[in-house]
Structures are given as structure tokens and as C-alpha cells.
Scaffold this active site. Structure first.
Site, PDB file in Angstrom:
ATOM      1  N   SER B 271       0.817  -1.222   0.000  1.00  9.01           N
ATOM      2  CA  SER B 271       0.000   0.000   0.000  1.00  9.01           C
ATOM      3  C   SER B 271       0.844   1.262   0.000  1.00  9.01           C
ATOM      4  O   SER B 271       0.418   2.292  -0.476  1.00  9.01           O
ATOM      5  CB  SER B 271      -0.922   0.006   1.211  1.00  9.01           C
ATOM      6  OG  SER B 271      -0.230  -0.420   2.349  1.00  9.01           O
ATOM      7  N   HIS B 299      -4.946  -5.515  -0.820  1.00  5.10           N
ATOM      8  CA  HIS B 299      -5.278  -4.607  -1.912  1.00  5.10           C
ATOM      9  C   HIS B 299      -5.462  -5.316  -3.239  1.00  5.10           C
ATOM     10  O   HIS B 299      -6.119  -4.791  -4.126  1.00  5.10           O
ATOM     11  CB  HIS B 299      -4.163  -3.571  -2.079  1.00  5.10           C
ATOM     12  CG  HIS B 299      -4.147  -2.566  -0.995  1.00  5.10           C
ATOM     13  ND1 HIS B 299      -4.775  -1.355  -1.103  1.00  5.10           N
ATOM     14  CD2 HIS B 299      -3.619  -2.592   0.235  1.00  5.10           C
ATOM     15  CE1 HIS B 299      -4.603  -0.682   0.009  1.00  5.10           C
ATOM     16  NE2 HIS B 299      -3.915  -1.407   0.839  1.00  5.10           N
ATOM     17  N   LYS B 331     -11.519  -3.566   0.753  1.00  3.06           N
ATOM     18  CA  LYS B 331     -11.172  -2.736  -0.386  1.00  3.06           C
ATOM     19  C   LYS B 331     -12.031  -3.030  -1.611  1.00  3.06           C
ATOM     20  O   LYS B 331     -12.750  -2.172  -2.080  1.00  3.06           O
ATOM     21  CB  LYS B 331      -9.695  -2.934  -0.706  1.00  3.06           C
ATOM     22  CG  LYS B 331      -8.845  -2.994   0.561  1.00  3.06           C
ATOM     23  CD  LYS B 331      -8.262  -1.723   0.912  1.00  3.06           C
ATOM     24  CE  LYS B 331      -7.567  -1.567   2.226  1.00  3.06           C
ATOM     25  NZ  LYS B 331      -7.106  -2.667   2.995  1.00  3.06           N
TER      26      LYS B 331
END
Lengths: 336, 387
Positions: B271, B299, B331
Site C-alpha cells: 500500500s 489490496h 477494499k
């Protein structure tokens, strides 16, 4: 970073107003609340005095903080005072170090593992005598104790500013998910930058925050549900008293009691099997119970195996009586 | 690229080098702000300037101070000046456009007041809403609303006690099918998934090799487990190989006994940097040195790969090569929570020994329903071609 929605702000404000503190901060998971709050203040080299019966989340928070941990016997103020005195003599040997080591006491309002309250007035006296800060964990007592459900500080009539930090999770009384910490702005604001579970994690889904706000509304509008709950707790506590083979552990006004075996058979596995048979008998007859679960290798002080009996304000008196008589039957047939 | 033969497609990564001028100016800027910070602290102490942050209670003035002076230096003097760029509250769904509450400060960011106006339709490039499932209209929202009226919002118990709903079992089967693994288990919070399951998998006498830029949850889980931690340079396979060789040859530091387990902790997409892990090489190293791989796809799940199965599909590898596949639903799926997928024995072990299963509450039912609906949509099982 764009995850703070106006619902969260509203919930924080409502909680702070309800508990009559300056500020509150919301976490998205109950376990993570106390496990992130303790390491934000207590670092390596600080000293924390913890009760032996503290719950697992507190133990993990202490482990993550790398501080010196001193356990004192459950609810034993004499033991705690002895430890504090020892610490004081240590301090006099090394005053420069003592001036920078922070000291904390971590206790729970209503202990989940034993169902009794902590003696808060004596703790406050010890706090000012030995200059230690108090962190109170109110997961079970929030919404249960006190006239308006504000927890153990209202129950004992103590000024809420005397407690440095109150942490609770919303998963018990408010029936939502998440947790919160409340206290003075001086203390709570620090967590916005250094609480790991707050900074590095997603925030609470707005649905659950709205559910918590509604629950708070209900709590504020009907303050007599706390009286009803207390009456029901006392009723079931009295009804479960005479069961042969099982003893009741917990205060009479605690909604979560433990039923432990009066005489243990010596091995924990056999005790667990026996209690399981009692639980199965009750399950087949319409009462859902559960054994209290622990991770046996990881706990610092493992509590004895027990059945956890939890009451809600929605149950009628007939249902409570039926449950108690069923438990008596089960115990009589299986444990004798 | 070393081991280039393992990649089916060219793997291009481009990171801009910081220009020298920018770096020098940044450091000079920090220096100037620090000097000013000391000056203002001095003025505050001598009461020339008013002290505006919250202070300790009168009765507790002679307690050991809660925050050391230097710890708070950064907070007081540097962060306060630019505090208004962060934590801005929004008041709508974090979709492509978002509404924000207007916020002003009259005393240089010490306190904020909300004017009550709402700024509408701001283009949102900051929320983790990769696939757009955070909307409040459509099938996901209707399904979640139905489950909310049926099951309620809270569960009020742990997985092992009274909190195991049939919805959870349904979700876990679906997640296992989505990832292509034997079995999966779902938890209430992504951060807590890492910090509570790594201690259950490794303990003292084990070795953890973690990437330099791993997320705080992985670092916390590794610390709580009590294993020895060694760090290799970000995405640098030579550094990882060197550490693995050292570990096998030398064993544990003092006793020279072999390590009980070696676990490599990597993330799908990092990230902080935005770089993708070099998965084929990591798997080749893992097989050569017989260690275990823990892949955190927070992610990358739902975002990489032709059908959204994550970084494993992006490189065309088999999910059976990765021992522990972890990810979050925050996410791409527009919900909350995390999961771990892997072989059946691993998941059965976690069901008994994971800290989260025993002590922490399970996922909330409407959230579970949102995940189920969005996952079905991605897999194409709901009959439409939206996924």
C-alpha cells in the site's frame, strides 16, 4: 483517510455526552479497542499492574506494549498495595529513572472471566497515594451497571474524571460491532495518531454505527430497562443457587454468570466433557447454553472450565424459571 | 531481471527517483520547522505564548507525565500546521463522487468547527473503492437490507461460542471457491486477522522473513508471535535468498538447531509503494528452501488478474503453491473483515486455535450478505455480466 463519515462523528459525540466525558474515539472491532489503546500509552520500560483475571484482549494489548507487567491476585487490594510499595522502594533507589517511568493499573468493571466487580473506590485511593493512572475496561458493565447504564463509575458514584481512560466494546450491550474509548481530550486525542487499530485499519461500516446510535437512543429514552435487567439477574442468580454439583460464580447483578463444577474431577478434559453433557441435555430441551471458551495454552491464568449463563432483558420470568429448573434437572441426572 | 524465465509476461516496474533538489529542500524544510518548534516551545514554557493543546488535570500534575516532551514535539509543532489535510469527514457513500462536510479553523488548526454546509460532488480519488461495490443502491444493498431485518445487526458472541451463523458457513464456502483453495475462514476485521492468526501459526523457535515495507498488522502479528524476525529489502529476491541460505545453514542463533518453521510474509500489492510482489520468484525460492509462504492480498484481491482472483492469477500461478492466502473484504468488496484460505488441515487448525475464533466477535450478518452478493457478482454467478 476518507473513511470518517458524519455518522461516526455523531456516534463519537453521543458516546462522549452519554458517558459525560470530553471526547470519545471509535474503533471498528471490539477486541482491537483495548489491544490498541494500551500500547499507545505504555511503552517499553513502563510498569503496568494488571488483575489476574483480565481478559485475553487486555493480555494481548500488554504483550504488544512490551512493558513490565505485574499481576496481582484477583480483586485483592492488599496484594496490589504490596506490589505498589515494592515499586516505591525500587523508585527510591533510582529516582531519575522513576521520574520517567509511567505507571498504570488496568482493571475491568465487570470481569468476563469471573463475573464480579472491581473495588473501584479503593483503587482510586491507591491511585492518588501512589500516583498511578487507571485504565478501566467496561465491556460487560457498560449498559448494565449504574442507574442510567453508564457503567461502574455511576454504580459507585465516582467522578468520571478520576479514571484516565474508559474502554468498552459495543458488542455486548449495544448489539453492534466495534468499540470505543472515552476520557479527557488530553488522553483520547493521542490515540488518533498512535492507536494502531485506529490508524491502520478501515473504519466501522456506517450501518453498524447507525445501529449503535439507535441503541444509545433507546438506552437514553428508557432508563428503567436497567432496573428490569437487574431484577432478572437477581432472580436467576437466586434460582440457580441450590443446584447440586454446580456452583454459581458471579455477582448477583451481573448478566453473565459462570457455573463451575463444585468438585473438579482432577483433569480439565474430564471436566469439560462433563459440562458438555450438561449443555447438550439443555440444548435438547430447548435452552441454548455455551461453555466459556479459552485458548488453553495462551492464557496467563487459565480459569476453570464453566458454563456461561447470559441473560437478556427480553426474556420473561417464566422462561427464566424454566431455564433454571432445566439446569437443576440436568445437573441432578448427569452429575450425581 | 534474475530468473526472468519464470514470468509469462514482461514485468515492468518503474519508480521515479527523487530529484536531488527536492530532497535537499525537504530536509532543509524539516530543519527550519524544528528550529521554530523549539522556539515556540520555549515561548510557551515562559508563558509568552498561550498554550492551546489539552493539558493534564490539576490534581494529577505531580504524576509522571503521560507523554514525554520529545514524543509530542512532532505532533505539536509540525503536524498541527498541516492537520487540516487529513481526516476530513464525508457524508455520503464513498463512490466516484463524494460529499464532504466543510470544516474551518480559526486558530490555525488547533480546533475545527463545522460550518454545517456540505460540499457536494467532489471527485473522489482517495477511497479504497476499487470495484464500486460501496454504492447504496443495487442488488448488494437490497440483499444486505433483507438480511438486516432477518438477523439483526450484531452477533454478540464469538465464533466458538454462540456466534457461528449459517451465513458464515455459506460465506466461507464461497470464499474458498472464489480463491480456488480447499477451505477458508472469515474474521471480523482485516487488521485483526493478521495480528491474531500469525501468532497461532508460528511461535518461538520459528523464523519469520518479512518484507521491509510490510503493513503494521503483519508487523504486529509477527511481534506478538514471539518468533525471530528478519527483514529483507523491499521486493529484492537476492536479499531474500541470502537470508534463506543463512537460516538453513546456521540454524537458530545460539543453539544451532534447525528452525522449526520458516515463514515468508509478503503482500500482493504494497500500500505504501504501489509495487507488486515478484510472486513467481518467491514461490521458486520457497520450494527450493522448503519454507512456507503467507500472502496478504488486502489490496490485490478483486483488483488484479483477468477475473479478479488476485495476484496469483495475475502471474498465472496455482493457488496451491501459496500456503496461507490472506485478504480483506474492505477494499474491493465494499464490506469489512478479513479471511484466510488454504488447505483444509490449516483452516481446521485455525478454527480451533485462532485467537479471533475464541475471543473476538464474528462478522455482522448484513456485512456478510454484502460480501456474498458482491463476490457472486464478480464470479458472474448472479446471472448478469456486470462482474
Amino acid at each position: 483517510f476518507f473513511s470518517q463519515i458524519d455518522v461516526h462523528l455523531e456516534l463519537e459525540e453521543r458516546l462522549a455526552k452519554f458517558m459525560r466525558t470530553e471526547e470519545a474515539i471509535i474503533y471498528s472491532y471490539g477486541f482491537a479497542t483495548i489491544a490498541s489503546a494500551i500500547p499507545a500509552y505504555s511503552k517499553r520500560g513502563d510498569i503496568v499492574f494488571v488483575d489476574e483475571a483480565a481478559c485475553f484482549a487486555i493480555q494481548k494489548g500488554l504483550q504488544a506494549s512490551r512493558s513490565n507487567i505485574k499481576l496481582f491476585k484477583h480483586n485483592d487490594m492488599a496484594d496490589l498495595e504490596r506490589l505498589l510499595k515494592e515499586q516505591e522502594t525500587e523508585d527510591q533507589k533510582n529516582p531519575r529513572k522513576a521520574r520517567v517511568t509511567r505507571r498504570f493499573i488496568v482493571v475491568e468493571g465487570l470481569y468476563i472471566n469471573t463475573g464480579d466487580v472491581c473495588p473501584l473506590p479503593e483503587l482510586i485511593k491507591l491511585k492518588y497515594k501512589y500516583k498511578v493512572r487507571i485504565f478501566l475496561e467496561e465491556s460487560l458493565s457498560f449498559g448494565v451497571l449504574g442507574e442510567h447504564g453508564r457503567g461502574i463509575t455511576e454504580h459507585f458514584g465516582i467522578n468520571i474524571d478520576d479514571i484516565d481512560l474508559i474502554s468498552a466494546n459495543m458488542e455486548n450491550s449495544l448489539a453492534s460491532i466495534g468499540g470505543f474509548c472515552c476520557g479527557r481530550s488530553f488522553i483520547i486525542d493521542h490515540q488518533r495518531l498512535s492507536g494502531q487499530g485506529y490508524c491502520f485499519s478501515a473504519s466501522l461500516p456506517p450501518l453498524l454505527a447507525a445501529a449503535a446510535i439507535e441503541a444509545l437512543n433507546i438506552m437514553e429514552d428508557n432508563p428503567d430497562i436497567f432496573q428490569t435487567l437487574r431484577a432478572k439477574c437477581e432472580r436467576i442468580h437466586k434460582a440457580l443457587q441450590g443446584i447440586s454439583g454446580l456452583k454459581v460464580v458471579g455477582e448477583s447483578f451481573s448478566p453473565a454468570l459462570h457455573l463451575q463444577l463444585e468438585e473438579s474431577s482432577g483433569s480439565r478434559e474430564n471436566d469439560v466433557k462433563l459440562l458438555k453433557r450438561v449443555v447438550d441435555y439443555c440444548m435438547n430441551s430447548g435452552i441454548a447454553l455455551t461453555q466459556a471458551r479459552y485458548l488453553e495454552k495462551e492464557e496467563k491464568c487459565l480459569p476453570p472450565p464453566s458454563i456461561r449463563v447470559v441473560i437478556t432483558v427480553e426474556q420473561t420470568e417464566q422462561e427464566l424459571d424454566k431455564a433454571a429448573s432445566l439446569l437443576k434437572e440436568a445437573a441432578q441426572s448427569l452429575l450425581n | 531481471v534474475h530468473n526472468g524465465g519464470l514470468y509469462k509476461r514482461p514485468f515492468n516496474e518503474a519508480f521515479e527517483e527523487t530529484p536531488m533538489l527536492v530532497a535537499v529542500l525537504t530536509y532543509v524544510g524539516y530543519g527550519v520547522l524544528t528550529l521554530f518548534g523549539y522556539l515556540r516551545d520555549f515561548m510557551r514554557q515562559w508563558k509568552i505564548e498561550k498554550c492551546q493543546n489539552a493539558t493534564e488535570r490539576e490534581e494529577q500534575k505531580d504524576f509522571v507525565p503521560l507523554y514525554q516532551d520529545f514524543e509530542n514535539f512532532y505532533n505539536r509543532n509540525l503536524y498541527m500546521r498541516i492537520r487540516d489535510s487529513w481526516n476530513r469527514p464525508i457524508c455520503s457513500v464513498p463512490g466516484a463522487k463524494v460529499d464532504m462536510m466543510e470544516r474551518v479553523s480559526h486558530d490555525y488548526n488547533w480546533t475545527f468547527t463545522y460550518t454545517g454546509r456540505v460540499l457536494k460532488d467532489i471527485i473522489n480519488m482517495g477511497s479504497y473503492n476499487y470495484l464500486g461495490f460501496a454504492q447504496n443502491t443495487g442488488t448488494c444493498q437490497e440483499a444486505a437490507a433483507k438480511v438486516l431485518s432477518q438477523y439483526g445487526a450484531g452477533v454478540c458472541s464469538t465464533r466458538q461460542e454462540m456466534g457461528n451463523l449459517d451465513k458464515h458457513e455459506e460465506l466461507e464456502k464461497l470464499v474458498a471457491r472464489f480463491l480456488g483453495v480447499e477451505s477458508a475462514m472469515a474474521y471480523g476485521m482485516g487488521f485483526a486477522t493478521n495480528s491474531m492468526n500469525i501468532p497461532a501459526l508460528v511461535g518461538k523457535g520459528c523464523l519469520i522473513l518479512s518484507d521491509e515495507l510490510n503493513h503494521a498488522s503483519l508487523v504486529l502479528g509477527a511481534r506478538l508471535s514471539g518468533a525471530t524476525i528478519r527483514i529483507f529489502k523491499h521486493n529484492n529476491m537476492q536479499s531474500l535468498e541470502k537470508l534463506l541460505k543463512d537460516a538453513i545453514v546456521h540454524g537458530q542463533p545460539r543453539t544451532r538447531r534447525p528452525w522449526k518453521k520458516i515463514l515468508i510474509l509478503v503482500e500482493g500489492i504494497y500500500s505504501m509503494e504501489g509495487s507488486i510482489v515478484r510472486l513467481p520468484e518467491v514461490i521458486a525460492l520457497k520450494k527450493k528452501y522448503k519454507s512456507y509462504l503467507y500472502l496478504d492480498e488486502a489490496h490485490s484481491i478483486g483488483a488484479l488478474g483477468p477475473s479478479g482472483r488476485g495476484v496469483v492469477e495475475y502471474f498465472g500461478l496455482s493457488p496451491e503453491d501459496v500456503d496461507v492466502m490472506m485478504g480483506t473484504f474492505t477494499k474491493s468488496f465494499g464490506a469489512a473483515g478479513g479471511y484466510i484460505g488454504g488447505k483444509k488441515e490449516l483452516i481446521d487448525y485455525l478454527r480451533t486455535y485462532s485467537h479471533s475464533a475464541v475471543y473476538a466477535t464474528s462478522l455482522s450478518p448484513p456485512v456478510v450478505e454484502q460480501i456474498i452478493t458482491s463476490m457472486k457478482c464478480i464470479m458472474g454467478e448472479d446471472g448478469t455480466t456486470v462482474g
